[in-house]
Motif scaffolding. Sequence first.
Motif, mmCIF file in Angstrom:
data_model
loop_
_atom_site.group_PDB
_atom_site.id
_atom_site.type_symbol
_atom_site.label_atom_id
_atom_site.label_comp_id
_atom_site.label_asym_id
_atom_site.label_seq_id
_atom_site.Cartn_x
_atom_site.Cartn_y
_atom_site.Cartn_z
ATOM 1 N N ALA A 1 0.820 -1.208 0.000
ATOM 2 C CA ALA A 1 0.000 0.000 0.000
ATOM 3 C C ALA A 1 0.854 1.257 0.000
ATOM 4 C CB ALA A 1 -0.932 -0.007 1.209
ATOM 5 N N ARG A 2 2.020 1.215 0.628
ATOM 6 C CA ARG A 2 2.848 2.420 0.699
ATOM 7 C C ARG A 2 3.351 2.837 -0.679
ATOM 8 N NH1 ARG A 2 5.640 -1.718 3.102
ATOM 9 N NH2 ARG A 2 7.544 -2.427 2.071
ATOM 10 N N GLN A 3 3.394 1.898 -1.645
ATOM 11 C CA GLN A 3 3.845 2.265 -2.981
ATOM 12 C C GLN A 3 2.856 3.182 -3.689
ATOM 13 O OE1 GLN A 3 5.047 -0.990 -5.467
ATOM 14 N NE2 GLN A 3 7.037 -1.153 -4.460
ATOM 15 N N LEU A 4 1.611 3.218 -3.219
ATOM 16 C CA LEU A 4 0.626 4.096 -3.835
ATOM 17 C C LEU A 4 0.793 5.544 -3.382
ATOM 18 C CD1 LEU A 4 -0.592 1.354 -4.635
ATOM 19 C CD2 LEU A 4 -2.841 2.397 -4.416
ATOM 20 N N LEU A 5 1.766 5.808 -2.538
ATOM 21 C CA LEU A 5 2.111 7.178 -2.165
ATOM 22 C C LEU A 5 3.470 7.575 -2.724
ATOM 23 C CD1 LEU A 5 0.889 7.307 1.544
ATOM 24 C CD2 LEU A 5 -0.259 8.187 -0.486
ATOM 25 N N THR A 6 3.994 6.802 -3.675
ATOM 26 C CA THR A 6 5.306 7.069 -4.258
ATOM 27 C C THR A 6 5.180 7.262 -5.765
ATOM 28 O OG1 THR A 6 5.782 4.725 -4.624
ATOM 29 C CG2 THR A 6 6.394 5.645 -2.487
ATOM 30 N N GLN A 7 6.231 7.774 -6.375
ATOM 31 C CA GLN A 7 6.239 7.952 -7.824
ATOM 32 C C GLN A 7 6.698 6.684 -8.537
ATOM 33 O OE1 GLN A 7 8.633 11.708 -7.712
ATOM 34 N NE2 GLN A 7 7.049 12.442 -9.087
ATOM 35 N N GLN A 8 7.778 6.106 -8.062
ATOM 36 C CA GLN A 8 8.321 4.917 -8.712
ATOM 37 C C GLN A 8 8.109 3.693 -7.822
ATOM 38 O OE1 GLN A 8 9.033 4.752 -11.690
ATOM 39 N NE2 GLN A 8 9.572 6.826 -12.312
ATOM 40 N N PRO A 9 7.873 2.537 -8.399
ATOM 41 C CA PRO A 9 7.937 2.228 -9.835
ATOM 42 C C PRO A 9 6.629 2.455 -10.594
ATOM 43 C CG PRO A 9 7.566 0.227 -8.610
ATOM 44 C CD PRO A 9 7.681 1.318 -7.586
ATOM 45 N N LEU A 10 5.600 2.996 -9.916
ATOM 46 C CA LEU A 10 4.301 3.100 -10.569
ATOM 47 C C LEU A 10 4.335 4.030 -11.776
ATOM 48 C CD1 LEU A 10 1.768 3.101 -7.611
ATOM 49 C CD2 LEU A 10 2.065 1.354 -9.353
ATOM 50 N N ASP A 11 5.054 5.165 -11.690
ATOM 51 C CA ASP A 11 5.100 6.083 -12.829
ATOM 52 C C ASP A 11 5.571 5.364 -14.086
ATOM 53 O OD1 ASP A 11 4.183 8.149 -11.324
ATOM 54 O OD2 ASP A 11 6.035 9.315 -11.341
ATOM 55 N N ASP A 12 6.601 4.555 -13.944
ATOM 56 C CA ASP A 12 7.141 3.847 -15.104
ATOM 57 C C ASP A 12 6.128 2.829 -15.629
ATOM 58 O OD1 ASP A 12 9.357 3.129 -16.915
ATOM 59 O OD2 ASP A 12 9.300 1.229 -15.846
ATOM 60 N N TYR A 13 5.465 2.127 -14.731
ATOM 61 C CA TYR A 13 4.454 1.151 -15.139
ATOM 62 C C TYR A 13 3.311 1.822 -15.897
ATOM 63 C CZ TYR A 13 5.027 -3.704 -13.679
ATOM 64 O OH TYR A 13 5.381 -5.018 -13.627
ATOM 65 N N VAL A 14 2.842 2.944 -15.360
ATOM 66 C CA VAL A 14 1.734 3.649 -15.996
ATOM 67 C C VAL A 14 2.163 4.162 -17.361
ATOM 68 C CG1 VAL A 14 0.256 5.692 -15.836
ATOM 69 C CG2 VAL A 14 0.617 4.252 -13.822
ATOM 70 N N ARG A 15 3.377 4.726 -17.450
ATOM 71 C CA ARG A 15 3.878 5.258 -18.714
ATOM 72 C C ARG A 15 3.986 4.159 -19.768
ATOM 73 N NH1 ARG A 15 7.349 8.293 -16.686
ATOM 74 N NH2 ARG A 15 9.003 6.768 -16.479
ATOM 75 N N ARG A 16 4.337 2.956 -19.341
ATOM 76 C CA ARG A 16 4.475 1.836 -20.282
ATOM 77 C C ARG A 16 3.145 1.160 -20.593
ATOM 78 N NH1 ARG A 16 8.644 -1.732 -17.179
ATOM 79 N NH2 ARG A 16 8.301 -3.180 -18.930
ATOM 80 N N GLY A 17 2.065 1.644 -19.993
ATOM 81 C CA GLY A 17 0.754 1.078 -20.264
ATOM 82 C C GLY A 17 0.516 -0.262 -19.612
ATOM 83 N N LEU A 18 1.286 -0.595 -18.567
ATOM 84 C CA LEU A 18 1.142 -1.886 -17.910
ATOM 85 C C LEU A 18 0.076 -1.873 -16.816
ATOM 86 C CD1 LEU A 18 4.935 -2.790 -17.536
ATOM 87 C CD2 LEU A 18 3.350 -3.502 -19.331
ATOM 88 N N LEU A 19 -0.375 -0.655 -16.449
ATOM 89 C CA LEU A 19 -1.292 -0.546 -15.317
ATOM 90 C C LEU A 19 -2.032 0.776 -15.406
ATOM 91 C CD1 LEU A 19 -1.789 -2.231 -12.650
ATOM 92 C CD2 LEU A 19 -0.222 -0.646 -11.542
ATOM 93 N N ALA A 20 -3.344 0.751 -15.171
ATOM 94 C CA ALA A 20 -4.059 2.004 -14.945
ATOM 95 C C ALA A 20 -3.643 2.517 -13.573
ATOM 96 C CB ALA A 20 -5.566 1.766 -14.995
ATOM 97 N N ASP A 21 -3.425 3.796 -13.449
ATOM 98 C CA ASP A 21 -2.820 4.349 -12.237
ATOM 99 C C ASP A 21 -3.748 4.183 -11.035
ATOM 100 O OD1 ASP A 21 -1.472 5.770 -10.323
ATOM 101 O OD2 ASP A 21 -0.997 7.459 -11.632
ATOM 102 N N PRO A 22 -3.432 3.270 -10.102
ATOM 103 C CA PRO A 22 -4.328 3.053 -8.954
ATOM 104 C C PRO A 22 -4.314 4.198 -7.956
ATOM 105 C CG PRO A 22 -2.327 1.741 -8.703
ATOM 106 C CD PRO A 22 -2.254 2.388 -10.060
#
Length: 828
Positions: free
Chosen positions: A731-752
């Motif tokens: 859950a703490r990753q949803l308050l961070t930029q990485q690695p989610l920013d990269d995942y979202v940019r690559r189209g691997l995940l809708a930004d939760p």
Amino acid sequence: MTYTLAFEDADPDDVDLLGGKGAGLARLVRLGLRVPPGYVVSTAACREYLASGALPDGLFDEVLARLAQLEARSGKRFGSDRDPLLVSVRSGAPVSMPGMMDTILDLGLDRRSAVAVARLTGSTAFMADLVARFHRMYAETVLGVMDVHDDADRLVRSVAPGDDPDTAFTAIWAACDAAVAQETDERVPAEPVEQLRGAVEAVFRSWNTRRAKTYRDHHGIPHDLGTAVVVQAMVFGNLSADSGSGVVFTRNPATGEPLLYGEFLAASQGEDVVAGTRTPDPLPGAMPAEAFAELEATCRRLEREQGDVLDIEFTVERSRLYFLQVRRAKRTPQAAVRIAGDLLDEGVLDLAGALGAVTLDHVRQIDRPGFDAADVAAARERGDLLTTGTGACPGQVSGVLALTSERARELADAGHDVVLARPVTSPSDLDGMIASQGIVTATGGSTSHAAVVARALGTACVVGASDLDIDVAAGRVRVGDRVLAAGDPVSLDGASGEVFAGAFTRATAASASDVVHRLLVRAEPVTGCRVFARVTLPPQVEPARARGATGLVTAVDDLLAASGRLEKLVQTLMRQGRVTRAVCEELEESVVVELTPLLREAGDLEVGVRAVDFLSDDARELMQQTALLARFPELSMPVGAPDLLRAQLAAVTRAAADSGARAHLSVRHLRDPAEADALRALRAQLPGAVPVGAYLTSPRAVSHLASMVRSDELAWVEVRTVQARMFGIPARQLLTQQPLDDYVRRGLLADPRTVLDPVVGSLFAPALAAAPRSGPDDASPALGARLSGRVSAPMVGALYRLGLRRFAVEVDEVRPALLALGQAATGG
């Protein structure tokens, strides 16, 4: 034709195909305004070009066919030695990206057409200026050869109106060619048709320049849109003294004041105004009176018809007004909110339109703190006011002085607040501008590159501070006898235009907050929602109330951590080795001591109190979590230590009674109706105890909502945690930029972090439908959404449409949440 459309044939609403510039020109033509004729090469052609690296088959034939139509409409011929047609070739993306892509003016000049221009205008000097301008812009845009035409520019200044045009052309073209030859083997084509082909390809390529990609990344603009190309007959603001170019906003884009705001530069082309290399006059300046009267009337008409504040580029050629571009104006956050409220008052916008014209980031930026007034007064007394330029984007910021974009980025990466000072900014400065808290330039006006980009970024900016002698090579700024070195602290006020030496303390500006309040209060009756603010200390209550919070949430572990009592509690537990009566009494008294002042300050606001979460990520180190749970494994279960829960329930009940406040206690991680029943049994042992509730953190808990919560109770679903568990990530990753920013940019995940996952939404819908109402006079479900970090309009909108009417957010996010709810309720 497949790829091109004439202005009069294009649909102004098809922005995706025409780009913003092309759509705006099509709309102006339909309104019967004076627009130089032209045509659009569509974004579809650009996307094909970028995919293949070559112009699509048949595209350039279309371009030439449209050029022939343009010749017929204008009565001029491209490359003619009689009445030559010159054109501009400009980019036009579907989403405004000011200054990020390329433009070429005066295209179509060769020897024959240049000599004809001199003959028709009676001025070889005018012709010489056009030739040098065109050659420089083509060399920079198409060939990538920058800033090498100084000798040619000096030669242009020596040409007199009556000089022989053929001789002047030969000398200037040769000087320009020699300058380009120093950098590349390529040359600017002498043939107009080849110039046109090269310009179209260059505009397409500019979509993928580094600066354009950086801008799109920063603003969340998709990279697959492509840009249109606008080919348009030239009109010449640099033709004579009664000519000129300008930019006008239908209202002040810095303050929102309902007056025309713009600049006019006599005897100039548009690039002179927006580049910031010359400082224009405020409107009307030297603009011919009849042309200005026409401009005023047209601005009022366009604003009402389009329901928005507009940014209009225009040229006056021999006192005749021409419109070159219209688009939605970039504006500061303060201006955006005031304009939305004013247009609502004037009946131009309805409530949905007014709320939709403001973004959550506008509200956040208005809430940013400003300078302490006493500090500013003391600085004036000391003589630390260096100069005053033109305030281009409000905001009061202090930072260390950087003179290059590279240095600004380095300082920002090292954790410093930065003020970037440049003689004039260009698109290559974008990285440094994004990294900086403030921007100041020595030249340029309120429509220059620095001003427009700063407003788009919401970054405090001062332009035209002409007293500043910025010597980048020497790493210093001189103002009179005073010298500042790169790295020295400076401050600037983007509203007043003042630049100071030194740094200031900052405090919140109340007037800007009032502007937000006046708009948001109009949305309040239609949402039917309550927004709770997360607080820990009594001084946080009043700011929460002022921002519009109608309730508060807090947590026992936050209260105890803020006072140092949490570590003491853990140490006592570890020392005792078991949950003793003494431990429970210590916990109860500690909670009473810390909570009572908060509840007193809360007054009539309802307060939700969460019990200690021994699994909390935030307090992991304070609670020595690994050792604590090894000694007390029961603390890892929500009702595993009933004596500790009973102590907290007793404490909240006592504090509520002492303060007269309304409060309830919720326990985190409940996931089964049996746990909820066990919590109620604890409450039954304490007559008069406050209501109990739950913090739901798992999909299972949400699915059991109806059987876990009663009508006099309230549950909070932690959206971030439920989303994270659904995706199987911490859950703490949803308050961070990485690695989610990269995942979202690559189209691997809708930004939760910003979007409610459809699977999570499908859990909420039946649970909410079956959930009890939270009281006899309240039709809302007994469930609230706890949102962590920055509020997202798509997330809030999705939860609102599911039926949630209670939201708990950080104090700073109360007003963004209220705006998002207003937008969701009105469809704005």
